[in-house]
Design a protein around this motif. Structure first.
Motif: not given
Length: 134
Positions: A76-91, A121-132
């Motif tokens: 995997y590679t990190i694309i960017e950080p994301i701010d929780e304030q944008t979770f109410g938008l289409n990302n 969920i537990k993300l594959p390869v990254v092994n962290k909680p997230g939405v995929m």
């Protein structure tokens, strides 16, 4: 012009929003590109933007562009950080990459309020909680 492009289907590639850490100040989230293929992808270009309605007004974030020369298989590679304030938008994350001389592209959109604890969920390869999105 688009009709002239080959119908290359994107498979075994995911974009995920992962919870990095949590403290009293809040949560830290990052967006990842996950290559679940058994081969590298090259010349990876990702554009990201947020848009939608917030407090009755149309909102649009800046469009960001990211380039990665190569993402190895099952990494995997990190694309960017994301701010929780944008979770109410289409990302939206629009991905283009090459395998050999073939180009592939796909748009991944996290809908408003889809990045919530109950969808983690537990993300594959990254092994962290997230939405995929795959």
């Amino acid at each position: 012009m688009i009709k002239d492009l080959p119908d290359n289907v994107v498979q075994d590639i995911a974009v995920a929003v992962a919870l990095e850490s949590e403290n009293i100040e809040g949560k830290v989230w990052y967006v990842y590109l996950i290559n679940l293929k058994n081969e590298p992808i090259e010349n990876v270009l990702i554009t990201s933007k947020g848009y939608g309605e917030k407090d009755g007004q149309q909102v649009k974030t800046s469009t960001l562009r990211h380039m990665f020369p190569k993402v190895e298989p099952n990494t995997y590679t990190i694309i960017e950080p994301i701010d929780e304030q944008t979770f109410g938008l289409n990302n939206e994350y629009w991905l283009s990459y090459y395998i050999g001389s073939n180009i592939y592209d796909k748009k991944f959109i996290f809908l408003p309020e889809s990045i919530v604890d109950m969808n983690l969920i537990k993300l594959p390869v990254v092994n962290k909680p997230g939405v995929m999105i795959k």
